[in-house]
Write an enzyme that holds these catalytic residues in place. Structure first.
Site: not given
Length: 474
Positions: A249, A323
Site C-alpha cells: 500500500k 477475502r
C-alpha cells in the site's frame, strides 16, 4: 458515565446539576426561549446553552429516532468536560421505549473517545444522564438493560479496533476472546493455532499470514441456549494489520489499517450482546485473525493457493487478502450447518467509492434476507444499502490458470466482484442463507460523525444485534 430513567424531575438547581431540553424546531419557535435565543443569533437549529440556567436547548427538524439518537450524543459531548456531574434530559413530545432507547444509547455511544495513548486527558466530570419520564411512558427496566448491554458491546469493539497493531496481534485477539467467554459466562471459546489451521487445510488463510512474525489464529465463540429457534453463524475478517503484502500500500493508505480487524471485532461484540440479552438463537462468531506483511516468505502475485473448500485461487494482488482469509473461515462456518450465515469485513475501498464512508454494503443471493438485514440496520441507526450481484461482474474473477482469481480484471465494480469471489466458496445449500456485509466505509472514519467518534465506530454491531433479535421474534 451511566444513564437512567426517572419518573420525577429531581433538578434542584445545585451547581453540579444541569438540564437539557430536546425539541423540534417548530416547538422551539413557539417556546418562551425563542426570543432570548434569537437575540444571540440562535434560530432553532442545533444546540444553545443558557449558562445561567444550566440549560442546554437541543433543536432538531423533527423528533425521529435518528435525530433523537444524535441529540443524545450531542448532549453527552457538550457536558463531557463541563463541571456538571449529572444532567436531566427532557424530551418535548410523546416519549416511548424506542425514543428512550435511542436517546440514551446515543448518549453512551456519543461520549466515547479513544484516549488510551494520551499521557494527559481532560477529566470526565459527567457521571450520569437522567431521562425524565414523568408520565411513566417507558418500560424502564428493559430499555435500560438493552441500552447498557448494546452500548458496552459497541464501545468495547471500538476500543479493541483502536488498539494499536504493536499490541493487537492475532494472539491478542484470541486472548481477548477467551477473556470475553469467561466474563460473559454462557459463551464457549475455541482457538485454532497455526498447526490446527494446517490440519484444516486452510491454505488461503495461512498464505496471507506467512510473512508475519505473529502467528495466525482462528477464533470460534459460540452461544448455545437450550431450545434455540435458529442457528446463525457470523464470520469476521480480523486482519490486525494490513500493509498490502508485496502489493504494498502507499504510505497514506497504510495509516488506519489497524482497523482492518473491524469485522472480526464486530462479530465478537455482537455475540457478547446476544448472550447477555439471553436471545433464543444459537450464535457462533468465527474470526480469522492474521497479519498481511512483507518479507522473504511472503505470498506473491502469481501464486496459486488452495482453499479449505478445495478450490484453487490465482493471486494477482496480495492486497486483496481479506477475502482469502474469509473463504477458509466461511468454509469452516458452513460445517456448522447454519440457518443464516453472515460475514462482516472491511473488504474493499470500492465499497467506500460506491456508497460513501458512512454506509455499509449488503450483498448476497437472497433478496428477502438482504431486505430484512437492511431494515434492521436502518432501525438500529446504521446506514446500509444493497449492492446487486450480476453475471457480468462474475466473469471478471475468472482465471486462466486456476479455479478463480482473487481480484477482478476491471477497475470497476470491485465491491461486488469481491462479494462474488466469496460466493464461489459458499456451498449451494447455503447460497440463499448467506449475506456479505462490507463495512469498509463506516468502520473507521477520521472525524466525529453522527453518534460516532473519530476512529473506530463499531460498524455492524448494532445492525447485527437487531437482526438476530428480530430472528428470535420471527
Amino acid at each position: 458515565m451511566k444513564v437512567s430513567i426517572s419518573h420525577k424531575n429531581n433538578f434542584k438547581g445545585v451547581s453540579y446539576q444541569a438540564q437539557a431540553l430536546l425539541m423540534s424546531k417548530s416547538v422551539f419557535a413557539k417556546s418562551p426561549y425563542a426570543k432570548l435565543c434569537k437575540s444571540f443569533g440562535f434560530e432553532g437549529e442545533g444546540k444553545f446553552f443558557l449558562q445561567e440556567q444550566a440549560l442546554l436547548l437541543v433543536c432538531v427538524e423533527e423528533l425521529g429516532l435518528d435525530s433523537i439518537r444524535e441529540a443524545g450524543a450531542s448532549i453527552a459531548r457538550h457536558f463531557r468536560t463541563l463541571p456538571y456531574k449529572n444532567v436531566n434530559v427532557a424530551l418535548n413530545g410523546k416519549l416511548d421505549d424506542s425514543k428512550a432507547y435511542a436517546l440514551l444509547l446515543g448518549a453512551l455511544l456519543g461520549v466515547y473517545e479513544c484516549v488510551s495513548y494520551k499521557t494527559k486527558t481532560p477529566p470526565l466530570h459527567l457521571k450520569e444522564i437522567i431521562l425524565l419520564d414523568e408520565k411513566n411512558e417507558v418500560a424502564s427496566e428493559s430499555v435500560l438493560k438493552k441500552v447498557h448491554i448494546v452500548a458496552q458491546s459497541v464501545n468495547e469493539v471500538r476500543e479493541i479496533i483502536n488498539t494499536i497493531p504493536q499490541v493487537a496481534t492475532p494472539k491478542y485477539l484470541a486472548k481477548y476472546a477467551k477473556e470475553l467467554s469467561k466474563e460473559v459466562g454462557n459463551l464457549e471459546c475455541k482457538i485454532l493455532d497455526e498447526e490446527a489451521l494446517q490440519k484444516e487445510k486452510m491454505g488461503a488463510f495461512l498464505a496471507v499470514n506467512r510473512a508475519s512474525c505473529n502467528p495466525p489464529r482462528l477464533i470460534h465463540l459460540s452461544y448455545k441456549p437450550k431450545g434455540a429457534k435458529k442457528r446463525i453463524v457470523l464470520v469476521g475478517k480480523g486482519l490486525t494489520y494490513d500493509c498490502g503484502g508485496l502489493s504494498l500500500k502507499p504510505a497514506d493508505f497504510m495509516v488506519t489499517m489497524k482497523a482492518d480487524k473491524s469485522g472480526g471485532c464486530a462479530v465478537m461484540g455482537i455475540i457478547k450482546a446476544i448472550a447477555q440479552l439471553g436471545a433464543n438463537i444459537e450464535v457462533h462468531s468465527i474470526i480469522g485473525a492474521a497479519e498481511n506483511m512483507i518479507g522473504g516468505n511472503a505470498y506473491k502475485p502469481d501464486d496459486v493457493l488452495y482453499s479449505r473448500e478445495g478450490k484453487s485461487i490465482e493471486v494477482r494482488n496480495t492486497d486483496a487478502e481479506g477475502r482469502l482469509v474469509l473463504v477458509d473461515c466461511l468454509s469452516y462456518a458452513q460445517d456448522l450447518k447454519p440457518d443464516i450465515l453472515i460475514d462482516f469485513a472491511t473488504l474493499t475501498g470500492a465499497c467506500v467509492v460506491a456508497l460513501g464512508e458512512f454506509t455499509s454494503g449488503i450483498m448476497g443471493h437472497n433478496d428477502r434476507l438482504k431486505a430484512q438485514f437492511e431494515k434492521c440496520a436502518l432501525e438500529s441507526g446504521e446506514l446500509m444499502a444493497t449492492l446487486p450481484f450480476n453475471r457480468h461482474l462474475k466473469k471478471l474473477i475468472e482465471s486462466k490458470i486456476a479455479d478463480v482469481c482473487n481480484v477482478g480484471s476491471s477497475r470497476y465494480g470491485g465491491a461486488i466482484s469481491a462479494g462474488l469471489f466469496l460466493s464461489e466458496f459458499i456451498r449451494e445449500e447455503f447460497k440463499q442463507k448467506w449475506l456479505h456485509i462490507d463495512i469498509a466505509g463506516p468502520a473507521y472514519v477520521e472525524k466525529e460523525w453522527d453518534i460516532n467518534p473519530s476512529g473506530a465506530s463499531g460498524a455492524g454491531v448494532r445492525a447485527g444485534i437487531e437482526f438476530i433479535l428480530a430472528q428470535g421474534k420471527a
